[in-house]
Design a protein around this motif. Sequence first.
Motif, mmCIF file in Angstrom:
data_model
loop_
_atom_site.group_PDB
_atom_site.id
_atom_site.type_symbol
_atom_site.label_atom_id
_atom_site.label_comp_id
_atom_site.label_asym_id
_atom_site.label_seq_id
_atom_site.Cartn_x
_atom_site.Cartn_y
_atom_site.Cartn_z
ATOM 1 N N SER A 1 36.627 3.923 -11.229
ATOM 2 C CA SER A 1 37.057 2.841 -12.116
ATOM 3 C C SER A 1 35.921 2.329 -13.004
ATOM 4 O O SER A 1 36.131 1.447 -13.827
ATOM 5 C CB SER A 1 37.658 1.686 -11.298
ATOM 6 N N PHE A 2 34.703 2.902 -12.851
ATOM 7 C CA PHE A 2 33.550 2.472 -13.646
ATOM 8 C C PHE A 2 33.155 3.536 -14.667
ATOM 9 O O PHE A 2 33.392 4.720 -14.469
ATOM 10 C CB PHE A 2 32.361 2.154 -12.720
ATOM 11 N N ASP A 3 32.527 3.071 -15.759
ATOM 12 C CA ASP A 3 32.047 3.992 -16.791
ATOM 13 C C ASP A 3 30.796 4.740 -16.330
ATOM 14 O O ASP A 3 30.500 5.827 -16.825
ATOM 15 C CB ASP A 3 31.730 3.224 -18.083
ATOM 16 N N ALA A 4 30.042 4.131 -15.420
ATOM 17 C CA ALA A 4 28.841 4.742 -14.854
ATOM 18 C C ALA A 4 28.654 4.192 -13.447
ATOM 19 O O ALA A 4 29.095 3.081 -13.148
ATOM 20 C CB ALA A 4 27.618 4.413 -15.719
ATOM 21 N N VAL A 5 28.013 4.971 -12.596
ATOM 22 C CA VAL A 5 27.706 4.530 -11.235
ATOM 23 C C VAL A 5 26.226 4.791 -10.973
ATOM 24 O O VAL A 5 25.759 5.923 -11.072
ATOM 25 C CB VAL A 5 28.561 5.266 -10.178
ATOM 26 N N VAL A 6 25.499 3.713 -10.660
ATOM 27 C CA VAL A 6 24.076 3.788 -10.353
ATOM 28 C C VAL A 6 23.905 3.652 -8.847
ATOM 29 O O VAL A 6 24.371 2.686 -8.255
ATOM 30 C CB VAL A 6 23.289 2.683 -11.085
ATOM 31 N N VAL A 7 23.246 4.638 -8.240
ATOM 32 C CA VAL A 7 23.003 4.624 -6.799
ATOM 33 C C VAL A 7 21.513 4.471 -6.546
ATOM 34 O O VAL A 7 20.704 5.244 -7.057
ATOM 35 C CB VAL A 7 23.529 5.919 -6.133
ATOM 36 N N VAL A 8 21.153 3.439 -5.787
ATOM 37 C CA VAL A 8 19.766 3.234 -5.362
ATOM 38 C C VAL A 8 19.604 4.002 -4.059
ATOM 39 O O VAL A 8 20.351 3.779 -3.103
ATOM 40 C CB VAL A 8 19.444 1.738 -5.160
ATOM 41 N N ASP A 9 18.635 4.912 -4.035
ATOM 42 C CA ASP A 9 18.550 5.872 -2.946
ATOM 43 C C ASP A 9 17.184 5.859 -2.271
ATOM 44 O O ASP A 9 16.149 5.863 -2.946
ATOM 45 C CB ASP A 9 18.819 7.280 -3.506
ATOM 46 N N VAL A 10 17.208 5.816 -0.937
ATOM 47 C CA VAL A 10 15.999 6.007 -0.125
ATOM 48 C C VAL A 10 16.396 6.798 1.117
ATOM 49 O O VAL A 10 17.549 6.748 1.538
ATOM 50 C CB VAL A 10 15.332 4.673 0.309
ATOM 51 N N PRO A 11 15.456 7.518 1.724
ATOM 52 C CA PRO A 11 15.764 8.216 2.970
ATOM 53 C C PRO A 11 16.085 7.226 4.091
ATOM 54 O O PRO A 11 15.633 6.072 4.069
ATOM 55 C CB PRO A 11 14.467 8.977 3.289
ATOM 56 N N GLN A 12 16.836 7.691 5.081
ATOM 57 C CA GLN A 12 17.256 6.820 6.177
ATOM 58 C C GLN A 12 16.071 6.234 6.935
ATOM 59 O O GLN A 12 16.115 5.076 7.355
ATOM 60 C CB GLN A 12 18.180 7.580 7.132
ATOM 61 N N ASP A 13 14.994 7.001 7.108
ATOM 62 C CA ASP A 13 13.853 6.464 7.848
ATOM 63 C C ASP A 13 13.216 5.287 7.112
ATOM 64 O O ASP A 13 12.690 4.361 7.742
ATOM 65 C CB ASP A 13 12.817 7.547 8.176
ATOM 66 N N VAL A 14 13.301 5.287 5.785
ATOM 67 C CA VAL A 14 12.784 4.158 4.993
ATOM 68 C C VAL A 14 13.683 2.936 5.194
ATOM 69 O O VAL A 14 13.196 1.818 5.366
ATOM 70 C CB VAL A 14 12.674 4.537 3.497
ATOM 71 N N GLN A 15 14.998 3.159 5.199
ATOM 72 C CA GLN A 15 15.928 2.061 5.458
ATOM 73 C C GLN A 15 15.620 1.411 6.810
ATOM 74 O O GLN A 15 15.524 0.183 6.914
ATOM 75 C CB GLN A 15 17.385 2.569 5.486
ATOM 76 N N VAL A 16 15.488 2.230 7.846
ATOM 77 C CA VAL A 16 15.235 1.714 9.197
ATOM 78 C C VAL A 16 13.918 0.951 9.228
ATOM 79 O O VAL A 16 13.840 -0.165 9.758
ATOM 80 C CB VAL A 16 15.235 2.862 10.232
ATOM 81 N N ALA A 17 12.870 1.529 8.631
ATOM 82 C CA ALA A 17 11.551 0.870 8.628
ATOM 83 C C ALA A 17 11.626 -0.492 7.942
ATOM 84 O O ALA A 17 11.030 -1.467 8.414
ATOM 85 C CB ALA A 17 10.526 1.762 7.939
ATOM 86 N N ARG A 18 12.363 -0.574 6.838
ATOM 87 C CA ARG A 18 12.491 -1.852 6.122
ATOM 88 C C ARG A 18 13.274 -2.872 6.945
ATOM 89 O O ARG A 18 12.918 -4.051 6.984
ATOM 90 C CB ARG A 18 13.176 -1.629 4.765
ATOM 91 N N MET A 19 14.359 -2.430 7.577
ATOM 92 C CA MET A 19 15.171 -3.377 8.354
ATOM 93 C C MET A 19 14.409 -3.894 9.573
ATOM 94 O O MET A 19 14.474 -5.076 9.889
ATOM 95 C CB MET A 19 16.496 -2.735 8.771
#
Length: 197
Positions: free
Chosen positions: A123-141
């Motif tokens: 439904s959008f004209d463009a889709v922007v995805v912010v991407d990081v590896p899962q280990d980076v997500q876990v480390a940040r959380m």
Amino acid sequence: MIRVGLTGGVASGKSTVSALFAELGAVVVDADLIAREVVARGTPGLADVVSEFGAELLTDEGDLDRPAMGRLVFADPDARKRLEAIIHPLVHRRSAQLEAEAPADAVVVHDIPLLAEGARAGSFDAVVVVDVPQDVQVARMVGDRGWSLADAESRIAAQATREQRRAIATHVIDNTGTLDELRARVAEIHAELAARA
């Protein structure tokens, strides 16, 4: 106007990207913020949540106990669906209202954490995805937010995979570098989208 869906996994830096788009003049419609508004104290949305899940999910002040609600819905897919059935229509209505108020030539960025899960990317004209590896997500959380490893992994498991998010993207932002690198990439994408708007 160009309608942009912005998404990313938990702790990917999507909120930072959203703020950078706003600094560049985009109209940001933040689904998380709206989701909080529609279940604020005294709203019909909160009354519906209490009716469905019980008053034990309220704080002493009468607000939604968000951590308790989060623990419930991220451990129980059925409970999550029931909560989404209450909140999503309210969020969609408010988002549409904010978009309708935007200037005709605006870049309107819909900041939607669960865009890949909701099958609304088309439904959008463009889709922007912010991407990081899962280990980076876990480390940040764990490191930045003080979450337990189990809570971090449970939250990631409840969301779409990196591959599912990347599959809906027209633009991918790798957020493993510096803030300056992130800022430059957002500016590049914003310039392209503004030209299209």
